[in-house]
Design an enzyme around this catalytic site. Structure first.
Site, mmCIF file in Angstrom:
data_model
loop_
_atom_site.group_PDB
_atom_site.id
_atom_site.type_symbol
_atom_site.label_atom_id
_atom_site.label_comp_id
_atom_site.label_asym_id
_atom_site.label_seq_id
_atom_site.Cartn_x
_atom_site.Cartn_y
_atom_site.Cartn_z
ATOM 1 N N VAL A 137 15.666 0.652 13.190
ATOM 2 C CA VAL A 137 16.130 1.016 12.320
ATOM 3 C C VAL A 137 17.261 1.906 13.526
ATOM 4 O O VAL A 137 17.158 1.801 14.573
ATOM 5 C CB VAL A 137 15.165 3.101 11.994
ATOM 6 N N ASP A 177 0.328 7.224 2.792
ATOM 7 C CA ASP A 177 0.176 6.998 4.235
ATOM 8 C C ASP A 177 0.831 8.659 5.226
ATOM 9 O O ASP A 177 1.962 8.592 6.277
ATOM 10 C CB ASP A 177 1.044 5.750 5.271
#
Length: 443
Positions: A54, A171
């Site tokens: 990222v 999650d």
């Protein structure tokens, strides 16, 4: 400082392995590299995960900073990215007043490099994760007023996902909830006023394998400068700020493992410490697993410690220790839960007791808060009354996010700072259908 956690199973190592920069793996990025025909220009690396890296990027069209998530190019990673894009696209179709607490997909495209074709996602640039905020307080816990504000943001986001889209995150954990701005203002390109890099620095070339290997080794020797999201990060790089000065508005991110409630892909979901009992027992799951994870996060924010951190031992598994920790805090499993799951017989005898862990040290939540974490009786009582229904061992009894927003511990929060009042309207739209809801709290 990532606008999305690059993978739900991010490594705690400082950097991705050099060996992963190969055909089917990561795309090697250099500061100043251009993507999508020059629209997005790489500024610096924010983080990485098993599926992607990222980068902070500058959007030359809209003149703003964004997070650029670049997926590995192998087929299974491409498929995972397509799934996440599908989920994020659905999320983005909602009303702006509700989507403010869920990360937004801005764009997506394919980028071709020497290691293959990489799917790329452009998301809004956000700040530090709640894990970094927990670490910033040196695991001493965050003031309850701030915890309530954070919980409000998460609950509004979950209510939007669950009720409006039928999406289970699966999650939820501190790493996957990001503040809207960095804890350290000097790391925020918006507040520093620094000019974006619009072209590669002079003499810059794409990193060769040998250069990248040396760079990764150098970074491994500088743990204090790490940009990873692991628990081993140094917090000394952060200037000391009063926690009351930190903007704790936040958003739910990382939908790589999310699913629709009526279209689930796997039985094993959630990160271990935030995993609901029905997942361990393979008894089926729904939105209530997100509510269980949310309760674990709220406890961790308030105390600095994980609520459950199981370990395998001599003669018993990590799963069985996890169930034992739940029973020590919450009591014996209801008969239905102890007998209905596909794995129940692996752990419970016919009386509902654990087969291999016979001695349990019971410690109710309120007692734990008072004795170990020095909560006042009032704070411990109010906080435990909020958490206990969410930790009900029977999933169907857990309150929804919508109901939690009406709980006394939450509903008195001043919503105005959260900017969910749209065009002068009050919270009337958010509260539709909530007024008559009552939550039965544990005693």
């Amino acid at each position: 400082m990532m606008s999305c956690s690059p993978s739900s199973s991010s490594s705690e190592e400082e950097d991705e392995s050099f060996e992963s920069y190969r055909r089917g793996g990561y795309h090697a990025v250099k500061i100043g590299d251009q993507f999508a025909g020059g629209r997005y220009i790489a500024q610096k690396k924010l983080g990485w995960g098993q599926f992607s890296t990222v980068w902070l990027a500058y959007d030359t069209k809209d003149e703003k900073y964004v997070a650029l998530k670049i997926q590995k190019s192998a087929a299974q990673f491409v498929q995972a990215a397509l799934h996440e894009i599908d989920i994020l696209s659905a999320i983005g179709d909602g009303s702006p007043s509700h989507t403010k607490f869920v990360a937004q997909l801005i764009d997506h495209f394919k980028h071709t490099g020497p290691n293959g074709n990489h799917l790329c996602m452009v998301l809004e640039f956000l700040g530090d994760s709640l894990l970094r905020l927990i670490k910033y307080t040196r695991y001493k816990g965050i003031p309850l007023k701030k915890v309530r504000e954070i919980c409000t943001c998460i609950l509004i986001g979950l209510d939007y996902l669950h009720r409006e889209h039928g999406i289970i995150h699966t999650d939820l954990k501190p790493e996957n909830i990001l503040l809207i701005s960095p804890i350290n203002p000097s790391r925020d390109p918006l507040s520093t006023g620094a000019s974006p890099i619009l072209e590669r620095p002079e003499g810059s070339i794409s990193p060769s394998p040998s250069h990248m290997e040396k760079r990764l080794k150098r970074r491994a020797r500088r743990m204090s400068m790490s940009l990873s999201m692991g628990r081993g990060d140094s917090i000394d790089e952060y200037p000391k700020r009063n926690i009351e000065e930190i903007d704790v508005r936040c958003k739910i991110v990382d939908f790589g493992n999310a699913c629709w409630a009526d279209n689930q892909f796997t039985d094993l979901v959630q990160t271990r410490q935030y995993r609901a009992p029905e997942v361990i027992l393979q008894a089926g799951y729904s939105y209530s697993i997100d509510m269980w994870s949310f309760a674990c996060i709220a406890f961790e924010l308030a105390t600095g410690d994980m609520l459950f951190n199981p370990r395998a031992g001599q003669g018993f598994s990590e799963d069985e220790d996890h169930l034992a920790l739940m029973m020590e805090l919450l009591g014996k499993f209801p008969k239905k839960m102890a007998t209905s799951g596909a794995k129940c017989k692996d752990f419970f005898d016919r009386f509902g007791d654990l087969k291999r862990i016979r001695r349990l040290k019971m410690c109710p939540l309120k007692k734990l808060l008072v004795e170990r974490y020095k909560f006042s009786e009032k704070d411990a009582n109010e906080f435990s009354e909020f958490l206990l229904p969410l930790l009900d061992l029977s999933p169907e009894k857990r309150p929804s996010a919508q109901q939690c927003l009406q709980h006394p511990w939450i509903k008195d929060i001043d919503y105005a700072p959260f900017d969910i009042i749209n065009n002068g309207n009050s919270l009337e739209n958010l509260n539709v259908g909530m007024r008559n809801l009552q939550i039965a709290v544990g005693k």
